[in-house]
Enzyme design. Structure first.
Site, PDB file in Angstrom:
ATOM      1  N   ARG A  15      -4.855   1.674  11.643  1.00 31.83           N
ATOM      2  CA  ARG A  15      -5.343   0.558  10.837  1.00 31.83           C
ATOM      3  C   ARG A  15      -6.873   0.560  10.841  1.00 31.83           C
ATOM      4  NH1 ARG A  15      -1.112  -1.842  13.932  1.00 31.83           N
ATOM      5  NH2 ARG A  15       0.569  -2.720  12.643  1.00 31.83           N
TER       6      ARG A  15
ATOM      7  N   LYS B 173      -1.799  -4.916  17.379  1.00 33.59           N
ATOM      8  CA  LYS B 173      -1.555  -6.346  17.207  1.00 33.59           C
ATOM      9  C   LYS B 173      -0.847  -6.883  18.440  1.00 33.59           C
ATOM     10  CE  LYS B 173      -1.397  -6.523  12.168  1.00 33.59           C
ATOM     11  NZ  LYS B 173      -0.606  -6.875  10.972  1.00 33.59           N
TER      12      LYS B 173
ATOM     13  N   HIS C 106      -6.366   1.174   3.401  1.00 30.70           N
ATOM     14  CA  HIS C 106      -4.957   0.917   3.691  1.00 30.70           C
ATOM     15  C   HIS C 106      -4.063   1.942   3.009  1.00 30.70           C
ATOM     16  CE1 HIS C 106      -2.062  -1.601   5.618  1.00 30.70           C
ATOM     17  NE2 HIS C 106      -1.409  -1.851   4.494  1.00 30.70           N
TER      18      HIS C 106
ATOM     19  N   ARG D 129      -3.748   5.008   5.041  1.00 30.29           N
ATOM     20  CA  ARG D 129      -2.713   4.808   6.071  1.00 30.29           C
ATOM     21  C   ARG D 129      -1.330   5.034   5.472  1.00 30.29           C
ATOM     22  NH1 ARG D 129      -1.007   1.737  10.753  1.00 30.29           N
ATOM     23  NH2 ARG D 129       0.427   0.057  10.231  1.00 30.29           N
TER      24      ARG D 129
ATOM     25  N   HIS E 207       4.199  -0.743  13.814  1.00 25.93           N
ATOM     26  CA  HIS E 207       4.921  -1.802  13.119  1.00 25.93           C
ATOM     27  C   HIS E 207       5.787  -2.594  14.096  1.00 25.93           C
ATOM     28  CE1 HIS E 207       4.731   0.370   8.952  1.00 25.93           C
ATOM     29  NE2 HIS E 207       3.672  -0.360   9.191  1.00 25.93           N
TER      30      HIS E 207
ATOM     31  N   TYR F  27       8.835   3.588   3.532  1.00 29.92           N
ATOM     32  CA  TYR F  27       8.503   4.992   3.331  1.00 29.92           C
ATOM     33  C   TYR F  27       9.721   5.868   3.086  1.00 29.92           C
ATOM     34  CZ  TYR F  27       4.136   3.133   4.888  1.00 29.92           C
ATOM     35  OH  TYR F  27       3.006   2.347   4.987  1.00 29.92           O
TER      36      TYR F  27
END
Length: 361
Positions: free
Chosen positions: A204, A228, A304, A307, A330, A339
């Site tokens: 990210r 995160k 983004h 990525r 994720h 994807y």
């Protein structure tokens, strides 16, 4: 996120908090152990918009700090709907952005009703209107998102063509423009390393700009990132990314006039009277990718989307959703499943074969 960067975030959070009600400041302080500094700063921005709206609508006179808990407790569903409409039609926020801001308010109100308590062991709020509010239903399914993303990412030979463009061709293209040419010559190794690292790892933007030199392990082809939720993870990157990183690091100290103990991996050129060097910002990286993408002829390409480009290529070559999910960081496997739609060419090939058979018949 390194300690210096984290410190800067916390300083900005404290600066924003100074003009928010005491109970919001308390909530933010309690969440510091759970939420990342970047998330907390976003929450502060969301709360500022909400309390400014309350004042503009006449719910209370004074400043944001003057909004009492009683005002929050007496808010009706319709009044909150009015605020959400304000976000959508006045501020032109997307459904996803409205959902994020509503989620921030839900979290705050939940704390005030169910966690915080007075000295008499009573909750700060007895009535929580935000608990009655529903998030926007995002109607796009994974395949729709995948189709919309399809034309905005790099495919096939474009991976290496774009990397080569950043490294060399952009400079050749702008030889007549001395300003652009010289700026590219100064920063081409850095910019190539950034693009190559994202294309070779799927990191990210926030993870890239937060990197320190010591986070790179060239022997194991891994980079240490804080994902995160403040979770530490070691993420693999490609051999090409390693080569580009090594080339950048070889010129980094002298080119950018750095002290030997300067930690930030990606830095901006010295600016100002004192020639101060600083860590490259997120906006700076966004702008440099936009610059190269436009010149490359693919203006929709963004950080983004780089990525996404990595993720699409990884899934195409490995077909391993669990590993891709970990690589991208994720939380939900459903996010990674996008994807599978981007790389599922079998259906398209089948339809083409059907069309061909009809023509042959």
């Amino acid at each position: 996120m390194d300690q210096d960067n984290k410190k800067r975030f916390m300083e900005r959070i404290e600066e924003k908090s100074e003009n928010l009600p005491w109970y919001v400041v308390e909530y933010i302080d309690k969440r510091k152990r759970i939420l990342s500094p970047a998330s907390l700063l976003n929450y502060c921005h969301d709360y500022i918009i909400f309390f400014d709206w309350l004042i503009a609508e006449g719910f209370v006179k004074g400043t944001r700090k003057d909004v009492p808990l009683e005002v929050l407790e007496k808010l009706t569903r319709q009044q909150v709907e009015d605020f959400l409409s304000f976000l959508e039609f006045k501020l032109h926020n997307s459904d996803l952005t409205v959902n994020r801001k509503l989620s921030a308010l839900k979290s705050l109100f939940h704390y005030l009703q169910n966690i915080a308590e007075t000295s008499e062991l009573e909750p700060y709020l007895y009535r929580n209107v935000m608990a009655k509010m529903e998030l926007n239903n995002i109607k796009e399914d994974q395949e729709t998102i995948a189709n919309r993303m399809e034309g905005k990412i790099l495919r096939g030979d474009e991976y290496e063509l774009f990397r080569q463009f950043v490294a060399y061709d952009y400079g050749v293209q702008n030889q007549e423009n001395k300003k652009l040419y010289n700026f590219h010559q100064k920063n081409c190794e850095r910019d190539t390393a950034i693009v190559s690292l994202i294309l070779g790892s799927g990191l990210r933007l926030s993870e890239v700009i937060g990197l320190d030199v010591d986070d790179i392990d060239f022997k194991k082809f891994t980079v240490r990132v804080i994902r995160k939720g403040n979770k530490e993870q070691f993420v693999y990157f490609s051999e090409q990314a390693m080569l580009d990183l090594k080339e950048y690091i070889a010129i980094r100290t002298e080119r950018y006039q750095l002290e030997k103990n300067f930690k930030a991996l990606f830095v901006a050129a010295p600016m100002g009277p004192k020639g101060t060097t600083r860590r490259l910002t997120a906006r700076s990286v966004e702008k440099l990718v936009e610059k190269y993408a436009t010149a490359f002829g693919k203006p929709a390409l963004s950080v983004h989307k780089l990525r996404h480009s990595f993720a699409t290529r990884y899934q195409m070559e490995n077909n391993d959703i669990p590993k891709l999910r970990r690589q991208l960081g994720h939380t939900s496997v459903q996010t990674t499943m996008i994807y599978t739609h981007l790389t599922n060419t079998e259906l398209q090939d089948a339809v083409k074969k059907m069309d061909q058979r009809e023509k042959d018949e």
